[in-house]
Design a protein around this motif. Structure first.
Motif, PDB file in Angstrom:
ATOM      1  N   ASP A   1       2.684  -0.553   3.768  1.00  0.00           N
ATOM      2  CA  ASP A   1       2.035   0.722   3.947  1.00  0.00           C
ATOM      3  C   ASP A   1       0.561   0.726   3.391  1.00  0.00           C
ATOM      4  OD1 ASP A   1       4.597   1.697   4.829  1.00  0.00           O
ATOM      5  OD2 ASP A   1       5.154   1.897   2.624  1.00  0.00           O
ATOM      6  N   SER A   2      -0.320  -0.314   3.651  1.00  0.00           N
ATOM      7  CA  SER A   2      -1.479  -0.108   3.598  1.00  0.00           C
ATOM      8  C   SER A   2      -2.313   1.016   4.271  1.00  0.00           C
ATOM      9  CB  SER A   2      -2.285  -1.472   3.826  1.00  0.00           C
ATOM     10  OG  SER A   2      -3.786  -1.521   3.499  1.00  0.00           O
ATOM     11  N   GLN A   3      -3.023   1.927   3.821  1.00  0.00           N
ATOM     12  CA  GLN A   3      -3.593   2.923   4.574  1.00  0.00           C
ATOM     13  C   GLN A   3      -4.828   2.571   5.417  1.00  0.00           C
ATOM     14  OE1 GLN A   3      -3.556   4.805   0.522  1.00  0.00           O
ATOM     15  NE2 GLN A   3      -3.487   6.717   1.438  1.00  0.00           N
ATOM     16  N   GLU A   4      -5.488   1.670   5.097  1.00  0.00           N
ATOM     17  CA  GLU A   4      -6.913   1.329   5.728  1.00  0.00           C
ATOM     18  C   GLU A   4      -6.973  -0.158   5.855  1.00  0.00           C
ATOM     19  OE1 GLU A   4     -10.360   3.079   5.071  1.00  0.00           O
ATOM     20  OE2 GLU A   4      -9.439   5.363   5.616  1.00  0.00           O
ATOM     21  N   ASN A   5      -7.103  -0.868   6.850  1.00  0.00           N
ATOM     22  CA  ASN A   5      -7.178  -2.411   6.716  1.00  0.00           C
ATOM     23  C   ASN A   5      -8.243  -2.800   7.906  1.00  0.00           C
ATOM     24  OD1 ASN A   5      -4.385  -2.798   5.727  1.00  0.00           O
ATOM     25  ND2 ASN A   5      -3.837  -1.680   7.474  1.00  0.00           N
ATOM     26  N   PHE A   6      -8.879  -3.889   7.232  1.00  0.00           N
ATOM     27  CA  PHE A   6     -10.043  -4.548   7.794  1.00  0.00           C
ATOM     28  C   PHE A   6     -10.171  -6.070   8.060  1.00  0.00           C
ATOM     29  CE2 PHE A   6     -10.879  -0.679   5.075  1.00  0.00           C
ATOM     30  CZ  PHE A   6     -11.706   0.104   6.130  1.00  0.00           C
TER      31      PHE A   6
ATOM     32  N   SER B   1     -13.861   2.823   1.323  1.00  0.00           N
ATOM     33  CA  SER B   1     -12.182   3.348   1.509  1.00  0.00           C
ATOM     34  C   SER B   1     -11.799   3.280  -0.062  1.00  0.00           C
ATOM     35  CB  SER B   1     -11.515   2.093   2.226  1.00  0.00           C
ATOM     36  OG  SER B   1     -11.699   2.220   3.676  1.00  0.00           O
ATOM     37  N   LEU B   2     -12.110   2.238  -0.862  1.00  0.00           N
ATOM     38  CA  LEU B   2     -11.601   2.021  -2.240  1.00  0.00           C
ATOM     39  C   LEU B   2     -12.083   3.498  -2.926  1.00  0.00           C
ATOM     40  CD1 LEU B   2     -11.846  -1.520  -2.964  1.00  0.00           C
ATOM     41  CD2 LEU B   2      -9.761  -0.166  -2.656  1.00  0.00           C
ATOM     42  N   THR B   3     -13.389   3.939  -2.631  1.00  0.00           N
ATOM     43  CA  THR B   3     -13.955   5.000  -3.483  1.00  0.00           C
ATOM     44  C   THR B   3     -13.414   6.213  -2.818  1.00  0.00           C
ATOM     45  OG1 THR B   3     -15.834   4.629  -2.154  1.00  0.00           O
ATOM     46  CG2 THR B   3     -15.782   3.707  -4.426  1.00  0.00           C
ATOM     47  N   ASN B   4     -12.524   6.371  -1.884  1.00  0.00           N
ATOM     48  CA  ASN B   4     -12.008   7.576  -1.059  1.00  0.00           C
ATOM     49  C   ASN B   4     -10.850   8.112  -2.005  1.00  0.00           C
ATOM     50  OD1 ASN B   4     -10.753   9.284   0.210  1.00  0.00           O
ATOM     51  ND2 ASN B   4     -11.014   8.425   2.440  1.00  0.00           N
ATOM     52  N   PRO B   5     -10.827   9.277  -2.692  1.00  0.00           N
ATOM     53  CA  PRO B   5      -9.744   9.664  -3.403  1.00  0.00           C
ATOM     54  C   PRO B   5      -8.351   9.857  -2.687  1.00  0.00           C
ATOM     55  CG  PRO B   5     -11.301  11.294  -3.008  1.00  0.00           C
ATOM     56  CD  PRO B   5     -11.911  10.323  -2.373  1.00  0.00           C
ATOM     57  N   ASP B   6      -8.206   9.840  -1.338  1.00  0.00           N
ATOM     58  CA  ASP B   6      -7.342  10.064  -0.701  1.00  0.00           C
ATOM     59  C   ASP B   6      -6.564   8.583  -0.247  1.00  0.00           C
ATOM     60  OD1 ASP B   6      -7.237  12.855  -0.832  1.00  0.00           O
ATOM     61  OD2 ASP B   6      -8.703  12.687   0.824  1.00  0.00           O
ATOM     62  N   VAL B   7      -7.374   7.577  -0.290  1.00  0.00           N
ATOM     63  CA  VAL B   7      -6.858   6.304  -0.101  1.00  0.00           C
ATOM     64  C   VAL B   7      -6.536   5.546  -1.527  1.00  0.00           C
ATOM     65  CG1 VAL B   7      -7.448   4.161   0.752  1.00  0.00           C
ATOM     66  CG2 VAL B   7      -8.164   6.129   1.829  1.00  0.00           C
ATOM     67  N   ASN B   8      -5.370   4.850  -1.399  1.00  0.00           N
ATOM     68  CA  ASN B   8      -4.714   4.171  -2.787  1.00  0.00           C
ATOM     69  C   ASN B   8      -4.487   2.649  -2.248  1.00  0.00           C
ATOM     70  OD1 ASN B   8      -3.330   6.929  -3.000  1.00  0.00           O
ATOM     71  ND2 ASN B   8      -4.125   6.304  -5.043  1.00  0.00           N
ATOM     72  N   ILE B   9      -4.297   2.130  -1.138  1.00  0.00           N
ATOM     73  CA  ILE B   9      -4.050   1.033  -0.642  1.00  0.00           C
ATOM     74  C   ILE B   9      -4.805   0.661   0.443  1.00  0.00           C
ATOM     75  CG2 ILE B   9      -2.297  -0.780  -0.140  1.00  0.00           C
ATOM     76  CD1 ILE B   9      -0.263   0.963  -1.208  1.00  0.00           C
ATOM     77  N   VAL B  10      -5.608  -0.488   0.338  1.00  0.00           N
ATOM     78  CA  VAL B  10      -6.655  -1.041   1.463  1.00  0.00           C
ATOM     79  C   VAL B  10      -6.319  -2.340   1.538  1.00  0.00           C
ATOM     80  CG1 VAL B  10      -9.063  -1.415   2.145  1.00  0.00           C
ATOM     81  CG2 VAL B  10      -8.401   0.706   0.693  1.00  0.00           C
ATOM     82  N   GLY B  11      -6.412  -3.025   2.868  1.00  0.00           N
ATOM     83  CA  GLY B  11      -6.072  -4.301   2.926  1.00  0.00           C
ATOM     84  C   GLY B  11      -7.069  -5.021   3.697  1.00  0.00           C
ATOM     85  N   ILE B  12      -7.170  -6.187   3.600  1.00  0.00           N
ATOM     86  CA  ILE B  12      -8.149  -7.212   4.302  1.00  0.00           C
ATOM     87  C   ILE B  12      -7.313  -8.272   4.884  1.00  0.00           C
ATOM     88  CG2 ILE B  12      -9.934  -9.029   3.860  1.00  0.00           C
ATOM     89  CD1 ILE B  12     -11.190  -7.493   1.510  1.00  0.00           C
ATOM     90  N   TYR B  13      -7.559  -8.638   6.182  1.00  0.00           N
ATOM     91  CA  TYR B  13      -6.748  -9.638   6.761  1.00  0.00           C
ATOM     92  C   TYR B  13      -7.466 -10.630   7.627  1.00  0.00           C
ATOM     93  CZ  TYR B  13      -7.227  -6.933  10.988  1.00  0.00           C
ATOM     94  OH  TYR B  13      -7.514  -6.027  12.172  1.00  0.00           O
TER      95      TYR B  13
END
Length: 358
Positions: free
Chosen positions: A308-313, A172-184
């Motif tokens: 507003d995290s775009q992808e969360n894991f 996700s972090l290397t995806n140019p269209d994603v800026n904010i990633v979350g871990i919960y």
């Protein structure tokens, strides 16, 4: 006819003499000025030695301050060492030999040897003078983004249950269209350790130029949290913040500095509530696609809704085998077959497969 031939011959001879005179003069000058040429060379070499010493002192001081040395400075020092240590030393030996060399049964000095060494002295003198001028550097060193020792993550255990989350976050972090990633995940589950391992892997694979880790301290005063984050990021980037600067000014300076980084990852560990990244000075989305943010939180709602995290894991519990392996690593293998195994097994079960408790 004969007069014409003679006249032409004389004119040609005259022209040749005029052309050859400067060259002949130079050749004689090498012989006549051989001592002054040797002396000039030695004088300039002493200047080069002094300059090399001064620059080496500057280099040593810069290294002690954790700075990187400019490549042209390193090359200059290496060439200076060669000029002083090899070329000139060899020349000095040849000069001494030539001074003792004589011809015509010892009655006359060896003019051929002196001529050769005098021309060589002039050539080396030009090289030394050029190198002295080349040593007028605008700067010796430069500051780099210091690596955070917390990101070495030596205690990380590469559990199989953690691998899918680790790989997904990196993707996700290397995806140019994603800026904010979350871990919960719940407290003590291993979110921070996983985030540090992600940072380590990204650094090893050169996927980001800089990685900055910021641990968020729980505080009801959001302005203080914001200020602490700004100080941590600025410190890692070598950006000095003034106590007199207001929040918006600090944010603007930090924004400009982060924009100068081609690819940078900012890890904000342990987010509890909404945090205005724009107010901090972090550029996102189209403002700077090379700037990414990795968040860790206990609640997915904090990530998805408030940040507003775009992808969360999710980070889940260890499985039974992983929990037992971690416990053995901490306590020692002796519990495997000893009298305390039953007690150890019970302790592991009570820890509910939480890495922090184990």
């Amino acid at each position: 006819m004969l007069e014409i031939i003679v006249t032409v011959t004389l004119e040609v001879a005259k022209c040749l003499a005029q052309c050859l005179a400067p060259s002949a003069g130079r050749q004689i000058g090498y012989l006549r000025k051989h001592k002054s040429n040797f002396k000039s060379l030695k004088t300039e070499v002493e200047k080069l030695k002094d300059k090399r010493t001064i620059i080496q002192h500057d280099v040593d001081e810069a290294k002690r301050n954790g700075e990187e040395i400019e490549e042209n400075v390193q090359k200059w020092l290496e060439k200076a060492r060669k000029i002083i240590g090899e070329d000139v030393a060899k020349f000095g030996e040849d000069e001494e030999i030539a001074a003792k060399m004589r011809c015509c049964k010892g009655l006359c000095p060896d003019l051929k040897a002196r001529y050769h060494l005098s021309t060589e002295a002039v050539r080396q003198l030009e090289d030394v003078v050029k190198h002295l001028v080349a040593g007028n550097f605008d700067r010796i060193s430069y500051r780099t983004t210091p690596k955070d020792p917390r990101l070495c993550n030596k205690d990380y255990e590469a559990f199989q249950s953690r691998k899918p989350a680790l790989m997904s976050v990196i993707s996700s972090l290397t995806n140019p269209d994603v800026n904010i990633v979350g871990i919960y995940g719940m407290g003590g589950i291993g979110k921070t350790m996983l985030a540090k391992e992600i940072a380590k892997q990204l650094d090893i694979n050169k996927l980001f130029d800089s990685v900055i880790f910021v641990e968020i301290r729980q505080n009801p005063d959001k302005m203080k949290i914001q200020r602490e984050i700004q100080k941590e990021i600025a410190g890692r980037l070598g950006l000095r913040l003034s106590q007199e600067e207001t929040g918006p000014v600090i944010a603007a300076n930090l924004y400009r500095r982060l924009k100068a980084e081609k690819k940078i990852l900012i890890i904000l560990d342990n987010i509890w509530d909404h945090l205005d990244l724009q107010a901090v000075g972090i550029p996102l989305a189209d403002e700077h696609k090379g700037c990414k943010v990795l968040l860790t939180a206990r609640s997915v709602d904090v990530l998805a809704v408030k940040m507003d995290s775009q992808e969360n894991f999710a980070v889940d519990f260890l499985d039974d085998e992983e929990a037992w392996r971690l416990f053995k690593k901490i306590t020692g293998d002796y519990i495997e077959g000893g009298e305390f195994k039953s007690i150890a097994t019970e302790v592991v079960n009570k820890c509910a497969r939480l890495p922090l408790l184990l």
